[in-house]
Motif scaffolding. Structure first.
Motif, PDB file in Angstrom:
ATOM      1  N   ALA A  64       0.832  -1.204   0.000  1.00  0.00           N
ATOM      2  CA  ALA A  64       0.000   0.000   0.000  1.00  0.00           C
ATOM      3  C   ALA A  64       0.869   1.257   0.000  1.00  0.00           C
ATOM      4  CB  ALA A  64      -0.926  -0.008   1.215  1.00  0.00           C
ATOM      5  N   THR A  65       1.966   1.225   0.773  1.00  0.00           N
ATOM      6  CA  THR A  65       2.872   2.374   0.822  1.00  0.00           C
ATOM      7  C   THR A  65       3.504   2.630  -0.541  1.00  0.00           C
ATOM      8  OG1 THR A  65       3.367   1.948   3.146  1.00  0.00           O
ATOM      9  CG2 THR A  65       4.924   3.322   1.933  1.00  0.00           C
ATOM     10  N   PHE A  66       3.852   1.552  -1.256  1.00  0.00           N
ATOM     11  CA  PHE A  66       4.436   1.722  -2.584  1.00  0.00           C
ATOM     12  C   PHE A  66       3.428   2.387  -3.525  1.00  0.00           C
ATOM     13  CE2 PHE A  66       5.688   0.085  -6.839  1.00  0.00           C
ATOM     14  CZ  PHE A  66       6.931   0.687  -6.902  1.00  0.00           C
ATOM     15  N   GLY A  67       2.137   2.075  -3.351  1.00  0.00           N
ATOM     16  CA  GLY A  67       1.115   2.748  -4.149  1.00  0.00           C
ATOM     17  C   GLY A  67       1.102   4.241  -3.900  1.00  0.00           C
ATOM     18  N   ALA A  68       1.213   4.631  -2.620  1.00  0.00           N
ATOM     19  CA  ALA A  68       1.245   6.053  -2.283  1.00  0.00           C
ATOM     20  C   ALA A  68       2.483   6.727  -2.877  1.00  0.00           C
ATOM     21  CB  ALA A  68       1.221   6.238  -0.772  1.00  0.00           C
ATOM     22  N   LEU A  69       3.630   6.032  -2.849  1.00  0.00           N
ATOM     23  CA  LEU A  69       4.859   6.604  -3.393  1.00  0.00           C
ATOM     24  C   LEU A  69       4.767   6.782  -4.910  1.00  0.00           C
ATOM     25  CD1 LEU A  69       7.546   4.674  -1.291  1.00  0.00           C
ATOM     26  CD2 LEU A  69       6.748   7.029  -0.989  1.00  0.00           C
ATOM     27  N   LEU A  70       4.118   5.842  -5.600  1.00  0.00           N
ATOM     28  CA  LEU A  70       3.923   5.996  -7.041  1.00  0.00           C
ATOM     29  C   LEU A  70       3.061   7.225  -7.346  1.00  0.00           C
ATOM     30  CD1 LEU A  70       3.363   2.383  -8.444  1.00  0.00           C
ATOM     31  CD2 LEU A  70       5.153   3.982  -9.107  1.00  0.00           C
ATOM     32  N   LEU A  71       2.034   7.438  -6.524  1.00  0.00           N
ATOM     33  CA  LEU A  71       1.184   8.609  -6.722  1.00  0.00           C
ATOM     34  C   LEU A  71       1.959   9.898  -6.468  1.00  0.00           C
ATOM     35  CD1 LEU A  71      -2.106   7.303  -5.094  1.00  0.00           C
ATOM     36  CD2 LEU A  71      -1.788   7.883  -7.487  1.00  0.00           C
ATOM     37  N   GLU A 275      -2.228   2.790 -10.831  1.00  0.00           N
ATOM     38  CA  GLU A 275      -3.647   2.633 -10.528  1.00  0.00           C
ATOM     39  C   GLU A 275      -3.905   1.373  -9.702  1.00  0.00           C
ATOM     40  OE1 GLU A 275      -6.031   4.999 -11.230  1.00  0.00           O
ATOM     41  OE2 GLU A 275      -4.160   6.045 -11.636  1.00  0.00           O
ATOM     42  N   THR A 276      -3.172   0.307 -10.010  1.00  0.00           N
ATOM     43  CA  THR A 276      -3.346  -0.931  -9.244  1.00  0.00           C
ATOM     44  C   THR A 276      -2.901  -0.754  -7.801  1.00  0.00           C
ATOM     45  OG1 THR A 276      -2.996  -2.264 -11.248  1.00  0.00           O
ATOM     46  CG2 THR A 276      -2.748  -3.371  -9.131  1.00  0.00           C
ATOM     47  N   PHE A 277      -1.709  -0.197  -7.609  1.00  0.00           N
ATOM     48  CA  PHE A 277      -1.210  -0.002  -6.251  1.00  0.00           C
ATOM     49  C   PHE A 277      -2.022   1.067  -5.514  1.00  0.00           C
ATOM     50  CE2 PHE A 277       2.684  -1.986  -7.967  1.00  0.00           C
ATOM     51  CZ  PHE A 277       2.901  -2.933  -6.974  1.00  0.00           C
ATOM     52  N   ALA A 278      -2.538   2.054  -6.259  1.00  0.00           N
ATOM     53  CA  ALA A 278      -3.378   3.071  -5.635  1.00  0.00           C
ATOM     54  C   ALA A 278      -4.661   2.451  -5.102  1.00  0.00           C
ATOM     55  CB  ALA A 278      -3.704   4.175  -6.633  1.00  0.00           C
ATOM     56  N   ALA A 279      -5.225   1.498  -5.849  1.00  0.00           N
ATOM     57  CA  ALA A 279      -6.420   0.806  -5.365  1.00  0.00           C
ATOM     58  C   ALA A 279      -6.119   0.065  -4.064  1.00  0.00           C
ATOM     59  CB  ALA A 279      -6.924  -0.177  -6.432  1.00  0.00           C
ATOM     60  N   VAL A 280      -4.952  -0.610  -4.014  1.00  0.00           N
ATOM     61  CA  VAL A 280      -4.553  -1.302  -2.785  1.00  0.00           C
ATOM     62  C   VAL A 280      -4.419  -0.295  -1.636  1.00  0.00           C
ATOM     63  CG1 VAL A 280      -2.744  -2.680  -1.677  1.00  0.00           C
ATOM     64  CG2 VAL A 280      -3.390  -3.132  -4.051  1.00  0.00           C
ATOM     65  N   PHE A 281      -3.819   0.856  -1.931  1.00  0.00           N
ATOM     66  CA  PHE A 281      -3.609   1.878  -0.895  1.00  0.00           C
ATOM     67  C   PHE A 281      -4.935   2.378  -0.334  1.00  0.00           C
ATOM     68  CE2 PHE A 281      -3.328   6.471   0.016  1.00  0.00           C
ATOM     69  CZ  PHE A 281      -2.479   6.429   1.116  1.00  0.00           C
ATOM     70  N   PHE A 282      -5.852   2.765  -1.206  1.00  0.00           N
ATOM     71  CA  PHE A 282      -7.104   3.358  -0.737  1.00  0.00           C
ATOM     72  C   PHE A 282      -8.012   2.325  -0.071  1.00  0.00           C
ATOM     73  CE2 PHE A 282      -6.086   6.658  -4.022  1.00  0.00           C
ATOM     74  CZ  PHE A 282      -5.991   7.720  -3.130  1.00  0.00           C
ATOM     75  N   VAL A 283      -8.032   1.095  -0.595  1.00  0.00           N
ATOM     76  CA  VAL A 283      -8.834   0.052   0.050  1.00  0.00           C
ATOM     77  C   VAL A 283      -8.275  -0.269   1.434  1.00  0.00           C
ATOM     78  CG1 VAL A 283      -9.572  -2.361  -0.069  1.00  0.00           C
ATOM     79  CG2 VAL A 283      -9.628  -0.948  -2.127  1.00  0.00           C
ATOM     80  N   THR A 284      -6.948  -0.379   1.530  1.00  0.00           N
ATOM     81  CA  THR A 284      -6.314  -0.634   2.823  1.00  0.00           C
ATOM     82  C   THR A 284      -6.578   0.500   3.801  1.00  0.00           C
ATOM     83  OG1 THR A 284      -4.563  -1.853   1.686  1.00  0.00           O
ATOM     84  CG2 THR A 284      -4.133  -1.201   3.948  1.00  0.00           C
TER      85      THR A 284
END
Length: 543
Positions: A64-71, A275-284
């Protein structure tokens, strides 16, 4: 990680992605925000819902953190160094005002409800932060990233991300698990931050001089993707080793690529991963919400949530007003800043683990924080309706007064573009002068009564013959970016009051043209991309 842990991680990821997929389909059907759908889906499957994600997973948190970093990397790509310099007043004045006006009322109310001063200050600092990731994503969905109000809002958010650095040192003190940091410690951290940011200025220069050109010549999307991921990971790891937030590394890596020929391509290539990791981030993130907290104290939680939104809204509106927006637009965009940030949870967790904040107060604050995040897309969508039309567009070029000399414009380059611009301005009442190296190109203009000058516009003597000292505006329509930069510099040196609009072919050269003095730069690559995307959207929409 053992075999069982791997299976659990895969199962959690599948549950999260499936929940995000279902929420996304529903949101698209009803026209709702994907971010709200993701977070509500997380609440449903989390421990406070049906409990499909009832156990903690460090590996899942890292994903989830990696999703936030990509954003955050995408946020950095949107802002060049020149633009960050232009946002200096917004960055410091707006950012400081918003944080102070958010923190002071929250600290006062927390102490009035019986919190010890350290706990109240910790909660206040957490409340001072807003969500760069969520607001940036929301502004992108609403098409407001390029608007003055959107740029100022993101400038304030970027200040908050940088403000995380001193908060890192304060956290042990406020959580009761360490001594107060010394002036030397703050100085060391400031030095590390300065060195880190300066190093990325050098990295950006090296990318522009060597790496970007090499990658463009190789024509491999795979290598571009790998290079971007390595840069992002390396920047985050370097920041972590220096004791800085990885978020700062992600932002710095994005800024290093901004304004380059590959910035748009990199953003497009990383889009599916982001977008995939962002979905994991926001759902988590949504899974952290416990509805039972609200059911136990519905009145208190409602008042806390509404009060927090009002405080953050007022602070954001005042900050935006101080950096140049009118009150109507400030109030509208202020609603978009009325939430707590992702990094607020780190401060709150430190407080609970240090014994400063009770578990009950932690759950209460967490509920309020997540409530503000879930409300943000709705507030942002509603708030942007109040933006004045002139503040939803890029700011107009300010033209200096020309006394009794009238509206005079100099056009450099008498090709097809220069011809069309000259015709428009002449019918609009401007007195048009033309410069070109070719007398053949200028002959038709001279026949129609235009003032024409044959010569090299990089030479001051040619500019003076064309009457540069009387011009309010100059438009450079040359097909060579290097010559465009030289002409722009010469014009600004000959008449600093003359505003320049410059044409460049490549995204890579936008920053150079602006640095030479152009008030507005029109890029052929960018305009062609917008036109092609518009055509593709129309074709796909018809399908």
């Amino acid at each position: 990680m053992g075999h069982d842990d791997t299976i659990l991680l895969i199962a959690d990821l599948l549950i999260i992605l499936a929940a995000g997929l279902g929420a996304g389909v529903i949101c698209r059907r009803v026209g709702g925000s994907l971010m709200i759908g993701y977070m509500l889906a997380g609440t449903l499957i989390g421990e406070g819902g049906i409990g499909l994600l009832g156990h903690e997973s460090d590996a899942l948190e890292h994903v989830a953190t990696f999703g936030a970093l990509l954003l955050l990397f995408s946020v950095g790509i949107e802002f060049s160094l020149d633009e960050l310099r232009r946002l200096g007043r917004t960055f410091f004045v707006g950012g400081t005002t918003q944080m102070v006006l958010s923190a002071v009322p929250v600290a006062a109310v927390s102490m009035a409800f019986g919190m010890e001063w350290r706990a109240a200050l910790l909660v206040a600092l957490a409340a001072a932060l807003s969500s760069t990731v969520l607001v940036f994503r929301g502004l992108g969905e609403l098409g407001q990233l390029e608007a003055p109000a959107g740029r100022r809002a993101v400038g304030i958010l970027l200040f908050q991300d940088v403000a995380l650095v001193p908060l890192i040192l304060l956290t042990p003190l406020l959580s009761g698990r360490g001594e107060a940091p010394s002036a030397e410690a703050f100085g060391t951290l400031a030095g590390k931050t300065a060195i880190f940011l300066a190093s990325f200025v050098v990295v950006k220069w090296l990318l522009g001089r060597w790496a970007i050109q090499l990658l463009a010549e190789l024509r491999s999307t795979e290598l571009v993707c790998l290079f971007a991921i390595v840069m992002l990971g390396g920047a985050c790891l370097t920041a972590e080793q220096l004791g800085l937030p990885p978020a700062m590394g992600a932002l710095a890596a994005g800024v290093a690529f901004s304004g380059s020929r590959l910035s748009t391509q990199i953003d497009s290539i990383l889009l599916p991963f982001r977008e995939t990791f962002a979905a994991v981030f926001f759902v988590t993130l949504g899974a952290l919400l416990h509805p039972a907290v609200f059911l136990d104290e519905p009145v208190l939680m409602t008042l806390g949530l509404v009060g927090m939104i009002l405080v953050k809204w007022a602070a954001g509106a005042i900050a935006l007003r101080l950096v140049g927006l009118n009150w109507q637009s400030s109030a509208g965009m202020g609603l978009g800043l009325a939430q707590l940030g992702e990094f607020s949870f780190l401060l709150l967790l430190e407080g609970m683990e240090g014994g400063v904040i009770s578990e009950q107060n932690y759950d209460r604050t967490l509920f309020i924080a997540l409530g503000t995040l879930i409300a943000t897309p709705l507030l942002l969508r509603y708030g942007t309706k109040f933006l004045r039309s002139d503040e939803q567009r890029r700011p107009a070029i300010e033209l200096a007064s020309n006394g009794d000399d009238g509206d005079r414009v100099l056009i450099v380059g008498a090709g097809p573009i220069g011809r069309d611009v000259a015709a428009y301005l002449e019918t609009s009442g401007w007195m048009v002068s033309m410069i070109d190296l070719s007398p053949v190109n200028l002959h038709a203009f001279a026949q129609h009564g235009f003032e024409t000058t044959i010569g090299d516009a990089t030479e001051r003597e040619t500019l003076h013959r064309a009457g540069i000292d009387r011009m309010r505006l100059a438009i450079v329509c040359l097909p060579n970016d290097e010559i465009t930069t030289r002409v722009t510099t010469a014009i600004r040196q000959a008449n600093p009051k003359c505003a320049v609009v410059a044409r460049v072919r490549y995204l890579l050269n936008i920053a150079t043209a602006r640095k030479s003095g152009a008030a507005e730069v029109i890029c052929e690559e960018a305009e062609a991309a917008r036109a092609i995307l518009g055509s593709v959207r129309r074709v796909v929409g018809q399908g």
